[in-house]
Design a protein around this motif. Structure first.
Motif, PDB file in Angstrom:
ATOM      1  N   TYR A 283      11.208  39.171  41.453  1.00 51.59           N
ATOM      2  CA  TYR A 283      11.100  37.963  40.690  1.00 51.59           C
ATOM      3  C   TYR A 283      10.540  36.775  41.160  1.00 51.59           C
ATOM      4  O   TYR A 283       9.744  35.804  40.557  1.00 51.59           O
ATOM      5  N   GLU A 293       3.361  33.345  30.260  1.00 46.99           N
ATOM      6  CA  GLU A 293       4.481  33.890  29.502  1.00 46.99           C
ATOM      7  C   GLU A 293       5.462  34.565  30.500  1.00 46.99           C
ATOM      8  O   GLU A 293       6.534  34.773  30.012  1.00 46.99           O
ATOM      9  N   ASP A 294       5.119  35.029  31.478  1.00 43.63           N
ATOM     10  CA  ASP A 294       6.102  35.506  32.558  1.00 43.63           C
ATOM     11  C   ASP A 294       6.991  34.445  32.858  1.00 43.63           C
ATOM     12  O   ASP A 294       7.980  34.472  33.182  1.00 43.63           O
ATOM     13  N   ASP A 296       7.669  31.486  31.589  1.00 43.38           N
ATOM     14  CA  ASP A 296       8.314  31.148  30.399  1.00 43.38           C
ATOM     15  C   ASP A 296       9.756  32.160  30.294  1.00 43.38           C
ATOM     16  O   ASP A 296      10.912  31.639  30.160  1.00 43.38           O
ATOM     17  N   ARG A 297       9.535  33.259  30.527  1.00 41.14           N
ATOM     18  CA  ARG A 297      10.606  34.249  30.593  1.00 41.14           C
ATOM     19  C   ARG A 297      11.474  34.232  31.640  1.00 41.14           C
ATOM     20  O   ARG A 297      12.870  34.390  31.382  1.00 41.14           O
ATOM     21  N   GLU A 300      13.742  31.059  30.919  1.00 40.43           N
ATOM     22  CA  GLU A 300      14.610  31.244  29.990  1.00 40.43           C
ATOM     23  C   GLU A 300      15.870  32.051  30.350  1.00 40.43           C
ATOM     24  O   GLU A 300      17.037  31.857  29.990  1.00 40.43           O
ATOM     25  N   GLU A 301      15.656  33.191  31.133  1.00 41.28           N
ATOM     26  CA  GLU A 301      16.713  33.893  31.656  1.00 41.28           C
ATOM     27  C   GLU A 301      17.445  32.963  32.583  1.00 41.28           C
ATOM     28  O   GLU A 301      18.820  33.148  32.878  1.00 41.28           O
ATOM     29  N   PRO A 357      14.718  39.000  33.685  1.00 44.10           N
ATOM     30  CA  PRO A 357      13.929  38.206  33.039  1.00 44.10           C
ATOM     31  C   PRO A 357      13.455  38.977  32.073  1.00 44.10           C
ATOM     32  O   PRO A 357      12.447  38.703  31.057  1.00 44.10           O
ATOM     33  N   TYR A 358      13.533  40.484  32.057  1.00 38.20           N
ATOM     34  CA  TYR A 358      12.824  41.258  30.945  1.00 38.20           C
ATOM     35  C   TYR A 358      13.720  41.556  30.042  1.00 38.20           C
ATOM     36  O   TYR A 358      13.394  42.160  29.153  1.00 38.20           O
ATOM     37  N   ARG A 359      14.884  40.856  29.858  1.00 36.63           N
ATOM     38  CA  ARG A 359      15.869  41.018  28.977  1.00 36.63           C
ATOM     39  C   ARG A 359      15.433  40.582  27.482  1.00 36.63           C
ATOM     40  O   ARG A 359      14.660  39.382  27.524  1.00 36.63           O
ATOM     41  N   VAL A 360      15.647  41.178  26.658  1.00 35.27           N
ATOM     42  CA  VAL A 360      15.264  40.700  24.938  1.00 35.27           C
ATOM     43  C   VAL A 360      16.727  40.625  24.480  1.00 35.27           C
ATOM     44  O   VAL A 360      17.178  41.594  23.544  1.00 35.27           O
TER      45      VAL A 360
END
Length: 426
Positions: A283, A293-294, A296-297, A300-301, A357-360
């Motif tokens: 991470y 984009e990474d 941002d992800r 947000e997480e 951070p890969y959570r959707v």
């Protein structure tokens, strides 16, 4: 003897209840928080206490037991919290009736968008909203980037073992928000010292609202000064645009909301976010060299996972109602636990207590609140995090905590969670 003491205690209790029923509760005079009401502000390290998850699993709304028939209901689920925060008709955010003028803070000291109802809230928010659009905020990016670079230099100059909270996490949002408002440099030291005290509920409302009152005094003085000679920041621009149509009290309340909402919260996010990212090299690498984009992800997480603003502004029921199967009386308080809602597995998915951070998730997080009282500075906070965290990990690729996480001093019983010191090595 025990029976006599019980009778005396009951008699004293009835006298206190009658006084409160007659005069009401003055929050600024409360010097402690009952143990059973501390749950929404308690954490174990970076995580909400397990009791929050237990409540969320058991009931959509939990009554926090308080003396004197003062009812506070805690909502911990995501959908339930959204419902409360969206409903502008059933609740009031105006807290001024809880201050009676004989404590360390008066109703004039409590203002800002978070404690204001429409139509005043609508008018005041309309004044400041243009300043916080993405287009307007873009002009601040070079300034924020320069502040970050300067503070990274300061951190490096201190050498390994330096306090990241002192030299980076706090100065970045503090300097940004002061520049945005147009506050003089000589005012800044006083503001900084009072910033964290106003969110600390350790000693009840007396200490916190005393800090609120002191901080507002500085803002009243700044507004009065700029009414004669408007400065280059937001305060001066509002005075030029609005003139006598906005009072010193309302403008100081707006400035207070912008300052407090944009300082301690982002400072906490930078410091605590650093702790989270240092747990896993993957991470850290993602924030260091990832695509926009990474980044941002990750941001947000972090916002979801940390939820540094632990509860939303209190909502006061306007009338008797049936809410989630329970009777709520007019005047009762409903609190939405943002940290609880942001870890609701019904929305977040599996392993809600893990940083991923890969959570959707099915829906967006509630770290900035929701509805008409959603944090107006959300995009500014995101911008600061997107600039500060990558630069930090790029500048110091060997960054590490100087002491284990369990030895750090976190802010217990604070509405805005954070850490007082964060020594790091690099």
């Amino acid at each position: 003897m025990i029976q006599v003491r019980a009778r005396i205690a009951g008699w004293v209790g009835k006298l206190v209840v009658r006084r409160i029923q007659r005069k009401g509760i003055d929050l600024s005079r409360i010097s402690f928080i009952p143990e059973k009401t501390k749950v929404p502000l308690q954490r174990v390290g970076l995580d909400p206490v397990p009791r929050i998850a237990e409540i969320r699993k058991t009931t959509p709304m939990h009554r926090l037991k308080l003396p004197f028939n003062f009812n506070i209901y805690l909502v911990t689920g995501y959908e339930e919290s959204r419902r409360i925060l969206t409903d502008r008709d059933s609740y009031s955010n105006d807290i001024r009736h809880m201050f009676h003028g004989d404590g360390p803070a008066t109703s004039d000291d409590i203002g800002g968008l978070g404690f204001t109802d429409p139509p005043l809230h609508t008018r005041l928010r309309k004044i400041v909203t243009p300043e916080f659009t993405m287009r307007r905020l873009a002009r601040l990016e070079p300034m924020i980037s320069g502040i970050v670079d300067t503070q990274l230099d300061a951190l490096a100059a201190e050498g390994s073992g330096a306090d990241l909270a002192k030299h980076l996490a706090f100065p970045i949002p503090f300097q940004t928000i002061c520049a945005l408002l147009g506050l003089d440099y000589e005012d800044r030291d006083a503001f900084e010292k009072l910033g964290s005290a106003r969110f600390d509920a350790t000693n009840g409302g007396a200490a916190a609202f005393g800090a609120v009152s002191e901080q507002r005094e500085f803002l009243f003085a700044a507004v009065a000064k700029q009414r004669k000679d408007p400065g280059p920041g937001l305060i001066g621009q509002i005075l030029i645009d609005e003139g006598d149509q906005i009072s010193d009290v309302d403008l100081a309340g707006l400035a207070d909301g912008v300052f407090t909402g944009g300082f301690e919260t982002t400072a906490g996010m930078i410091a605590l976010g650093t702790i989270v990212l240092l747990r896993d090299p993957e991470y850290a690498e993602l924030i260091r060299n990832g695509s926009p984009e990474d980044v941002d992800r990750v941001v947000e997480e972090l916002l979801r996972y940390l939820s540094v603003v632990q509860v939303a502004f209190p909502r006061f029921a306007k009338q008797d109602m049936l809410l989630f199967g329970k009777k709520v009386k007019a005047g009762d308080v409903v609190l939405a636990s943002l940290s609880g809602a942001n870890r609701d597995p019904e929305v977040v998915g599996e392993r809600p207590d893990e940083f991923d951070p890969y959570r959707v998730p099915e829906s967006g997080h509630l770290a900035f609140g929701h509805g008409i009282h959603r944090c107006i500075g959300a995009e500014l906070a995101r911008m600061e995090l997107r600039i500060a965290l990558p630069k930090l990990f790029q500048r110091f690729p060997d960054l590490a905590l100087a002491k284990p996480q369990n030895e750090l001093t976190f802010r217990q019983l604070s509405f805005v969670y954070g850490v007082d010191e964060l020594p790091v090595t690099f």
